[in-house]
Design an enzyme around this catalytic site. Structure first.
Site, PDB file in Angstrom:
ATOM      1  N   CYS A 121      -7.106  22.883 -35.785  1.00 57.28           N
ATOM      2  CA  CYS A 121      -8.478  22.463 -36.134  1.00 57.28           C
ATOM      3  C   CYS A 121      -8.481  21.231 -37.039  1.00 57.28           C
ATOM      4  CB  CYS A 121      -9.216  23.595 -36.807  1.00 57.28           C
ATOM      5  SG  CYS A 121      -9.274  25.083 -35.813  1.00 57.28           S
ATOM      6  N   HIS A 167     -14.485  21.567 -41.716  1.00 53.49           N
ATOM      7  CA  HIS A 167     -14.242  22.268 -40.450  1.00 53.49           C
ATOM      8  C   HIS A 167     -15.130  23.521 -40.420  1.00 53.49           C
ATOM      9  CE1 HIS A 167     -12.608  24.083 -37.038  1.00 53.49           C
ATOM     10  NE2 HIS A 167     -11.943  25.014 -37.678  1.00 53.49           N
ATOM     11  N   ASN A 196     -16.731  27.943 -33.969  1.00 51.47           N
ATOM     12  CA  ASN A 196     -15.573  27.112 -34.311  1.00 51.47           C
ATOM     13  C   ASN A 196     -15.078  26.414 -33.039  1.00 51.47           C
ATOM     14  OD1 ASN A 196     -13.025  26.121 -34.875  1.00 51.47           O
ATOM     15  ND2 ASN A 196     -12.260  27.990 -35.846  1.00 51.47           N
TER      16      ASN A 196
HETATM   17  N1  ACO Z   1     -17.173  43.014 -35.046  1.00 51.24           N
HETATM   18  C1  ACO Z   1     -17.127  44.128 -35.788  1.00 51.24           C
HETATM   19  N2  ACO Z   1     -16.071  44.445 -36.561  1.00 51.24           N
HETATM   20  C2  ACO Z   1     -15.031  43.596 -36.546  1.00 51.24           C
HETATM   21  C3  ACO Z   1     -15.016  42.424 -35.788  1.00 51.24           C
HETATM   22  C4  ACO Z   1     -16.150  42.153 -35.016  1.00 51.24           C
HETATM   23  N3  ACO Z   1     -16.229  41.059 -34.253  1.00 51.24           N
HETATM   24  N4  ACO Z   1     -13.855  41.783 -36.002  1.00 51.24           N
HETATM   25  C5  ACO Z   1     -13.148  42.511 -36.873  1.00 51.24           C
HETATM   26  N5  ACO Z   1     -13.858  43.633 -37.197  1.00 51.24           N
HETATM   27  C6  ACO Z   1     -13.469  44.712 -38.095  1.00 51.24           C
HETATM   28  C7  ACO Z   1     -11.994  44.788 -38.305  1.00 51.24           C
HETATM   29  O1  ACO Z   1     -11.407  45.531 -37.275  1.00 51.24           O
HETATM   30  C8  ACO Z   1     -11.908  45.496 -39.635  1.00 51.24           C
HETATM   31  O2  ACO Z   1     -12.088  46.849 -39.421  1.00 51.24           O
HETATM   32  P1  ACO Z   1     -11.167  47.936 -40.188  1.00 51.24           P
HETATM   33  O3  ACO Z   1     -11.442  47.712 -41.643  1.00 51.24           O
HETATM   34  O4  ACO Z   1     -11.670  49.239 -39.654  1.00 51.24           O
HETATM   35  O5  ACO Z   1      -9.772  47.584 -39.789  1.00 51.24           O
HETATM   36  C9  ACO Z   1     -13.150  45.001 -40.381  1.00 51.24           C
HETATM   37  O6  ACO Z   1     -14.018  44.449 -39.379  1.00 51.24           O
HETATM   38  C10 ACO Z   1     -12.869  43.957 -41.433  1.00 51.24           C
HETATM   39  O7  ACO Z   1     -11.953  43.024 -40.914  1.00 51.24           O
HETATM   40  P2  ACO Z   1     -11.458  41.822 -41.786  1.00 51.24           P
HETATM   41  O8  ACO Z   1     -10.430  41.112 -41.013  1.00 51.24           O
HETATM   42  O9  ACO Z   1     -11.156  42.303 -43.181  1.00 51.24           O
HETATM   43  O10 ACO Z   1     -12.795  40.955 -41.873  1.00 51.24           O
HETATM   44  P3  ACO Z   1     -12.987  39.640 -42.676  1.00 51.24           P
HETATM   45  O11 ACO Z   1     -14.070  39.809 -43.663  1.00 51.24           O
HETATM   46  O12 ACO Z   1     -11.689  39.071 -43.161  1.00 51.24           O
HETATM   47  O13 ACO Z   1     -13.510  38.654 -41.547  1.00 51.24           O
HETATM   48  C11 ACO Z   1     -12.732  36.944 -40.101  1.00 51.24           C
HETATM   49  C12 ACO Z   1     -12.721  38.431 -40.423  1.00 51.24           C
HETATM   50  C13 ACO Z   1     -14.152  36.514 -39.841  1.00 51.24           C
HETATM   51  C14 ACO Z   1     -11.874  36.695 -38.861  1.00 51.24           C
HETATM   52  C15 ACO Z   1     -12.149  36.159 -41.317  1.00 51.24           C
HETATM   53  O14 ACO Z   1     -10.925  36.733 -41.691  1.00 51.24           O
HETATM   54  C16 ACO Z   1     -11.954  34.708 -41.041  1.00 51.24           C
HETATM   55  O15 ACO Z   1     -12.901  33.969 -40.862  1.00 51.24           O
HETATM   56  N6  ACO Z   1     -10.692  34.249 -41.078  1.00 51.24           N
HETATM   57  C17 ACO Z   1     -10.404  32.848 -40.858  1.00 51.24           C
HETATM   58  C18 ACO Z   1     -10.404  32.534 -39.415  1.00 51.24           C
HETATM   59  C19 ACO Z   1     -10.316  31.038 -39.215  1.00 51.24           C
HETATM   60  O16 ACO Z   1     -10.719  30.276 -40.054  1.00 51.24           O
HETATM   61  N7  ACO Z   1      -9.785  30.582 -38.106  1.00 51.24           N
HETATM   62  C20 ACO Z   1      -9.758  29.154 -37.970  1.00 51.24           C
HETATM   63  C21 ACO Z   1      -8.657  28.639 -37.314  1.00 51.24           C
HETATM   64  S1  ACO Z   1      -8.956  28.531 -35.608  1.00 51.24           S
HETATM   65  C22 ACO Z   1      -7.859  27.380 -34.938  1.00 51.24           C
HETATM   66  O17 ACO Z   1      -7.132  26.694 -35.599  1.00 51.24           O
HETATM   67  C23 ACO Z   1      -7.852  27.346 -33.417  1.00 51.24           C
END
Ligand code: ACO
Length: 328
Positions: A114, A253, A283
């Site tokens: 990204c 980003h 994204n």
């Molecule tokens: N819907 C419902 N629940 C979900 C979903 C969803 N879509 N996705 C995950 N959950 C659940 C998980 O399973 C977890 O459940 P559990 O506690 O029973 O295991 C719970 O929600 C919490 O999961 P977390 O991973 O702790 O959620 P978090 O608040 O960290 O948010 C997220 C997850 C949005 C992915 C976050 O970690 C994030 O934004 N990370 C950065 C991602 C990023 O920036 N990527 C960019 C690079 S992309 C590239 O370079 C191509």
């Protein structure tokens, strides 16, 4: 002698098809409420089956060239920054070169996740400043839907497709003021597309294991991002001799609104001066920054003469930032 570089044209290409959070509720166990509260994303665009990176790149590049008022034959170099090229090789940039008739241009792709667009602008600026080239297209293009597992709720709610292109030219005034790029390869495993390369060529088995899709350790990438974005901006500011109070606008980003709000807070920048498009596009990897730049230029949030910082992070892990004075 050092020459000046600046953005003299900009264009985008965004697929028409919209995939909403409600649509995703019918595909995986998720909810609009979860997606909006955890990421800020409401909908994203999805390219048709027959559309590839070079198609969107060609359209965006043509608009950027038109705005700059040059002929495609005057383009010296095309850089496409992407993790979703048409194919592993040839470079998508070479396909674009042919599509737009840039017969005098060299062409290559850059893979920096990204952060790709930031890397691309940085590379282009060096070529302009040394006097090697006069006109360079930098195209940030990704169709993440093509490498997303739509049965995996951890990733499929985050990504979308799009493309943004800029023409960077030799200019009288300095339009691209400074650049900072960096990587931390110790985090390479946190964000990857495991199969299809020389480490793990595609086989029936890799497909069955769904290894041809994006793998992401969300919490680790999140931790990296909230540190990397402010760090890139701080390093850039120190390097440039500017100070944060002279920055008019920040274009980060577009991965997650919580990452952006955290970075803005750490930097003491009001969210009123931060570009946001993730609510409608999700994204788009390399495309997120140039598309946000384009939209905020078109809706007049960005004005001629503004000092703008573009900042990104992504697979690699990579991060970086660019300081520009807007000239359009
Ligand atoms: N819907 C419902 N629940 C979900 C979903 C969803 N879509 N996705 C995950 N959950 C659940 C998980 O399973 C977890 O459940 P559990 O506690 O029973 O295991 C719970 O929600 C919490 O999961 P977390 O991973 O702790 O959620 P978090 O608040 O960290 O948010 C997220 C997850 C949005 C992915 C976050 O970690 C994030 O934004 N990370 C950065 C991602 C990023 O920036 N990527 C960019 C690079 S992309 C590239 O370079 C191509």
């Amino acid at each position: 002698m050092k020459y000046n570089a600046g953005i003299t044209g900009i264009g985008i290409s965004i697929p028409k098809k919209v995939l909403t959070n409600k649509d995703l509720e019918n595909m995986v166990e998720t909810s609009d409420e979860w997606i909006v509260s955890r990421t800020g994303i409401k909908e994203r665009r999805i390219a048709d089956e027959n559309i590839a990176a070079s198609d969107l790149s060609t359209e965006a590049a043509k608009e950027a060239i038109l705005m700059a008022g040059i002929d495609a034959k005057d383009v010296d170099l095309i850089i496409v920054t992407t993790v979703t090229p048409d194919m592993l090789y040839p470079a998508t940039a070479a396909i674009v070169q042919n599509n737009i008739g840039a017969v005098n241009a060299a062409a290559f792709d850059v893979s920096a996740g990204c952060t790709g667009f930031i890397y691309g602008v940085t590379i282009a600026t060096q070529f302009i400043e040394t006097g090697f080239y006069k006109n360079i297209l930098v195209i940030g293009c990704d169709l993440l839907s093509k490498v997303t597992d739509f049965t995996d709720r951890n990733t499929c709610v985050l990504f979308g497709d799009g493309c943004g292109a800029v023409l960077i030219s030799r200019t009288e005034e300095k339009g691209i003021i400074d650049e900072y790029i960096m990587a931390d390869g110790s985090g390479a495993d946190f964000l990857s597309l495991p199969a299809g390369g020389s480490r793990m060529p595609s086989t029936i088995e890799t497909v069955n294991k769904r290894l041809h899709y994006t793998f992401m350790n969300g919490p680790e990438v999140f931790k990296f991002a909230v540190k990397a974005m402010p760090e890139a901006v701080t390093k850039l500011i120190e390097k440039s001799g500017f100070n944060l109070s002279s920055i008019d606008y920040l274009i980060p980003h577009q991965a997650n609104i919580r990452i952006i709000e955290s970075a803005a807070k750490r930097l003491g920048i009001s969210m009123d001066n931060v570009g946001i498009t993730l609510d409608k596009y999700g994204n788009m990897s390399s495309a997120s920054i140039p598309v946000t730049l384009y939209e905020d230029f078109k809706n007049k949030k960005i004005k001629k003469g503004d000092n703008i910082i573009l900042v990104g992070f992504g697979a690699g892990l990579t991060y970086g930032a660019v300081l520009i004075k807007w000239m359009l």
